[in-house]
Design a protein around this motif. Sequence first.
Motif, PDB file in Angstrom:
ATOM      1  N   GLY A   1      39.634  29.668  21.606  1.00 45.46           N
ATOM      2  CA  GLY A   1      40.949  29.084  21.431  1.00 45.46           C
ATOM      3  C   GLY A   1      41.900  30.130  20.879  1.00 45.46           C
ATOM      4  N   THR A   2      42.898  30.497  21.669  1.00 41.69           N
ATOM      5  CA  THR A   2      43.866  31.535  21.290  1.00 41.69           C
ATOM      6  C   THR A   2      45.188  30.881  20.930  1.00 41.69           C
ATOM      7  N   LYS A   3      45.750  31.286  19.812  1.00 35.57           N
ATOM      8  CA  LYS A   3      47.004  30.695  19.356  1.00 35.57           C
ATOM      9  C   LYS A   3      48.189  31.188  20.191  1.00 35.57           C
ATOM     10  N   ILE A   4      48.950  30.237  20.721  1.00 32.48           N
ATOM     11  CA  ILE A   4      50.219  30.559  21.373  1.00 32.48           C
ATOM     12  C   ILE A   4      51.355  30.458  20.363  1.00 32.48           C
ATOM     13  N   THR A   5      51.267  29.506  19.463  1.00 36.67           N
ATOM     14  CA  THR A   5      52.135  29.479  18.283  1.00 36.67           C
ATOM     15  C   THR A   5      51.244  29.713  17.064  1.00 36.67           C
ATOM     16  N   GLY A   6      51.829  30.251  16.007  1.00 39.50           N
ATOM     17  CA  GLY A   6      51.026  30.608  14.844  1.00 39.50           C
ATOM     18  C   GLY A   6      51.731  30.312  13.542  1.00 39.50           C
ATOM     19  N   ASP A   7      51.201  30.878  12.470  1.00 40.23           N
ATOM     20  CA  ASP A   7      51.729  30.656  11.134  1.00 40.23           C
ATOM     21  C   ASP A   7      51.486  31.912  10.302  1.00 40.23           C
ATOM     22  N   PRO A   8      51.982  31.977   9.074  1.00 37.11           N
ATOM     23  CA  PRO A   8      51.819  33.198   8.271  1.00 37.11           C
ATOM     24  C   PRO A   8      50.369  33.551   7.954  1.00 37.11           C
ATOM     25  N   ASN A   9      49.470  32.574   7.981  1.00 42.47           N
ATOM     26  CA  ASN A   9      48.058  32.887   7.725  1.00 42.47           C
ATOM     27  C   ASN A   9      47.391  33.494   8.962  1.00 42.47           C
ATOM     28  N   ILE A  10      47.422  32.773  10.060  1.00 38.88           N
ATOM     29  CA  ILE A  10      46.855  33.245  11.323  1.00 38.88           C
ATOM     30  C   ILE A  10      47.985  33.274  12.346  1.00 38.88           C
ATOM     31  N   PRO A  11      48.482  34.446  12.692  1.00 38.57           N
ATOM     32  CA  PRO A  11      49.651  34.528  13.577  1.00 38.57           C
ATOM     33  C   PRO A  11      49.316  34.195  15.024  1.00 38.57           C
ATOM     34  N   ALA A  12      50.359  33.997  15.796  1.00 33.19           N
ATOM     35  CA  ALA A  12      50.212  33.760  17.231  1.00 33.19           C
ATOM     36  C   ALA A  12      49.536  34.959  17.889  1.00 33.19           C
ATOM     37  N   GLY A  13      48.671  34.666  18.857  1.00 32.12           N
ATOM     38  CA  GLY A  13      47.933  35.708  19.560  1.00 32.12           C
ATOM     39  C   GLY A  13      46.500  35.854  19.099  1.00 32.12           C
ATOM     40  N   GLN A  14      46.178  35.393  17.895  1.00 30.88           N
ATOM     41  CA  GLN A  14      44.821  35.508  17.376  1.00 30.88           C
ATOM     42  C   GLN A  14      43.941  34.360  17.888  1.00 30.88           C
ATOM     43  N   GLN A  15      42.636  34.601  17.905  1.00 32.34           N
ATOM     44  CA  GLN A  15      41.682  33.587  18.346  1.00 32.34           C
ATOM     45  C   GLN A  15      41.352  32.680  17.163  1.00 32.34           C
ATOM     46  N   THR A  16      41.842  31.474  17.226  1.00 36.42           N
ATOM     47  CA  THR A  16      41.683  30.556  16.097  1.00 36.42           C
ATOM     48  C   THR A  16      40.266  30.020  16.000  1.00 36.42           C
ATOM     49  N   VAL A  17      39.621  29.717  17.122  1.00 37.98           N
ATOM     50  CA  VAL A  17      38.229  29.258  17.115  1.00 37.98           C
ATOM     51  C   VAL A  17      37.480  29.925  18.254  1.00 37.98           C
ATOM     52  N   GLU A  18      36.171  30.073  18.061  1.00 39.07           N
ATOM     53  CA  GLU A  18      35.285  30.550  19.118  1.00 39.07           C
ATOM     54  C   GLU A  18      34.015  29.724  19.088  1.00 39.07           C
ATOM     55  N   ILE A  19      33.602  29.259  20.259  1.00 35.43           N
ATOM     56  CA  ILE A  19      32.489  28.322  20.357  1.00 35.43           C
ATOM     57  C   ILE A  19      31.358  28.978  21.132  1.00 35.43           C
ATOM     58  N   ASP A  20      30.160  28.866  20.589  1.00 39.43           N
ATOM     59  CA  ASP A  20      28.958  29.359  21.256  1.00 39.43           C
ATOM     60  C   ASP A  20      28.371  28.199  22.058  1.00 39.43           C
ATOM     61  N   LEU A  21      28.622  28.194  23.363  1.00 40.96           N
ATOM     62  CA  LEU A  21      28.174  27.099  24.215  1.00 40.96           C
ATOM     63  C   LEU A  21      26.662  27.108  24.435  1.00 40.96           C
ATOM     64  N   HIS A  22      25.990  28.150  23.975  1.00 37.64           N
ATOM     65  CA  HIS A  22      24.540  28.223  24.091  1.00 37.64           C
ATOM     66  C   HIS A  22      23.848  27.534  22.915  1.00 37.64           C
ATOM     67  N   ARG A  23      24.631  27.182  21.876  1.00 38.33           N
ATOM     68  CA  ARG A  23      24.038  26.608  20.659  1.00 38.33           C
ATOM     69  C   ARG A  23      24.617  25.217  20.427  1.00 38.33           C
ATOM     70  N   ARG A  24      23.953  24.280  21.015  1.00 35.06           N
ATOM     71  CA  ARG A  24      24.379  22.891  20.852  1.00 35.06           C
ATOM     72  C   ARG A  24      23.857  22.349  19.528  1.00 35.06           C
ATOM     73  N   ILE A  25      24.670  21.544  18.876  1.00 38.43           N
ATOM     74  CA  ILE A  25      24.306  20.926  17.597  1.00 38.43           C
ATOM     75  C   ILE A  25      24.099  19.430  17.820  1.00 38.43           C
ATOM     76  N   GLN A  26      22.951  18.955  17.383  1.00 42.77           N
ATOM     77  CA  GLN A  26      22.662  17.528  17.453  1.00 42.77           C
ATOM     78  C   GLN A  26      23.042  16.891  16.120  1.00 42.77           C
ATOM     79  N   LEU A  27      24.080  16.065  16.154  1.00 47.11           N
ATOM     80  CA  LEU A  27      24.542  15.427  14.917  1.00 47.11           C
ATOM     81  C   LEU A  27      23.560  14.361  14.469  1.00 47.11           C
ATOM     82  N   PRO A  28      23.461  14.136  13.171  1.00 46.19           N
ATOM     83  CA  PRO A  28      22.621  13.034  12.674  1.00 46.19           C
ATOM     84  C   PRO A  28      23.265  11.691  12.977  1.00 46.19           C
ATOM     85  N   ASP A  29      22.587  10.623  12.641  1.00 49.26           N
ATOM     86  CA  ASP A  29      23.171   9.295  12.845  1.00 49.26           C
ATOM     87  C   ASP A  29      24.390   9.135  11.933  1.00 49.26           C
TER      88      ASP A  29
END
Length: 537
Positions: free
Chosen positions: A343-371
């Motif tokens: 997830g790359t920011k198109i708009t940003g803020d003073p902490n994480i500016p626009a253009g930076q990758q806000t999140v990155e997901i490892d699709l090879h590592r699925r998490i099974q949530l508890p009940d």
Amino acid sequence: MAVCARLCGVGPARGCRRRQQRRGPAETAAADSEADTDPEEERIEAGPARCSLLELPPELLVEIFASLPGTDLPSLAQVCSRFRRILHTDTIWRRRCREEYGVCENLRKLEITGVSCRDVYAKRINPRVKSGRFMRILPDYEHMEYRDVYTCLLHRYRHILGLWQPDIGPYGGLLNVVVDGLFIIGWMYLPPHDPHVGDPMRFKPLFRIHLMERKSATVECMYGHKGPHNGHIQIVKRDEFSTKCNQTDHHRMSGGRQEEFRTWLREEWGRTLEDIFHEHMQELILMKFIYTSQYDNCLTYRRIYLPPSHPDDLIKPGLFKGTYGSHGLEIVMLSFHGSRARGTKITGDPNIPAGQQTVEIDLHRRIQLPDVENLRNFNELSRIVLEVREQVRQEQQEAGEDPVPPREPSAKGPDGPPAEDSKEPGSGAEAAEQSASSGQGQPFVLPVGVSSRNEDYPRTCRLCFYGTGLIAGHGFTSPERTPGVFVLFDEDRFGFLWLELKSFSLYSRVQATFQNADAPSPQAFDEMLRNIQSLTS
């Protein structure tokens, strides 16, 4: 000689005569006395005479020329004077305007079709001028030609059509430049008011270009509160252009900066400063107003592309609106890169500016949530996520990569980091298939103690994956990765749970169609991501 006629297409060619001239008298006489016994030659000689393109009727030439790309027509006009005269036919250029740029207005029948010249000029944007002055600056459409519209407006400014990111420090933005009737308009897209992430995008015009008179395109700045005024556009290079307002006094209000701030706050946040009780949020809002208002619509824009889509993507990539705590709603671009989603920011803020990758997901590592009952316990979810992080660190050590160091809790602003590319193959396709075969997904609820700007999140999710989010101090200081959970709800919504911040961001797809925004190649898209990230690194 008949074979020569077939190859040349017009009978004995100039080259053939040259070959005859190079022969001696005896050779020429012998060649002429040879018997022509080739049946193919006899058939060609007996056939109908060839028709030259110049012999076609004018109406057929108009139809042929109108089907050619407009960029080829100037070269065609240099062939001969007849072609040049035919290319002055306005129906050719009207068809080019319609097929290449979607212009449907009829310059000759605007009043007959019930659309007044005034309505076309205003084009949903109130010029806020008196009627007498309006008539003096009204374009003379009746004396214009589609050739002028094509060559002086559409073709001239074709390079600025598409999606752009303005260089407004850490805040960025999303500009969509489109052909809108007889205008080219630059629309600034804004997220809905916080925290209503599911609401449609808002947009306002920053500039527009049109023909006030033949062969003269006019650029108008639409920023401010006094209506259209003189502006300028300069194409800096291939994927970059700049705008300049020549009358910045039109941006000022009679009540001074306080009135301008109150107006901006209502448009940007949909509320007054008194309605915002959080002191830190008030400081962030005031800081953004001071920073962004100094540009006065004199901006530089860099082209951005929509992410390419592949059949094995977890969901369709694209633009999403997301909640970011006190920073409000921001626009994020979700793209897929093999076993990773970013997830790359198109708009940003003073902490994480626009253009930076806000999140990155490892699709090879699925998490099974508890009940659901155990999911309410934040410590239980934290244990599951940290186990995955430890597994990642061990595999990186075995592969000789730099491990992710354990971190102590810190007070930093939310966002997501550019993690290293995984060495493991795979994507979210297998996980998506498993989810589809398992039924309707599983119940989802936020753990106790996790804050969310929008409590109206879905209570059922399809898939969850391990991911990392970028957090940093003010001014993008000491950026670090922190573990989290990517939660896929449906095709148009996902979330990210920031484990360390005990915060949840909800994302909703931008439901808008953008033209001239597709990347020419996957390599061009990746290069675009690197370029916009390097500007704020």
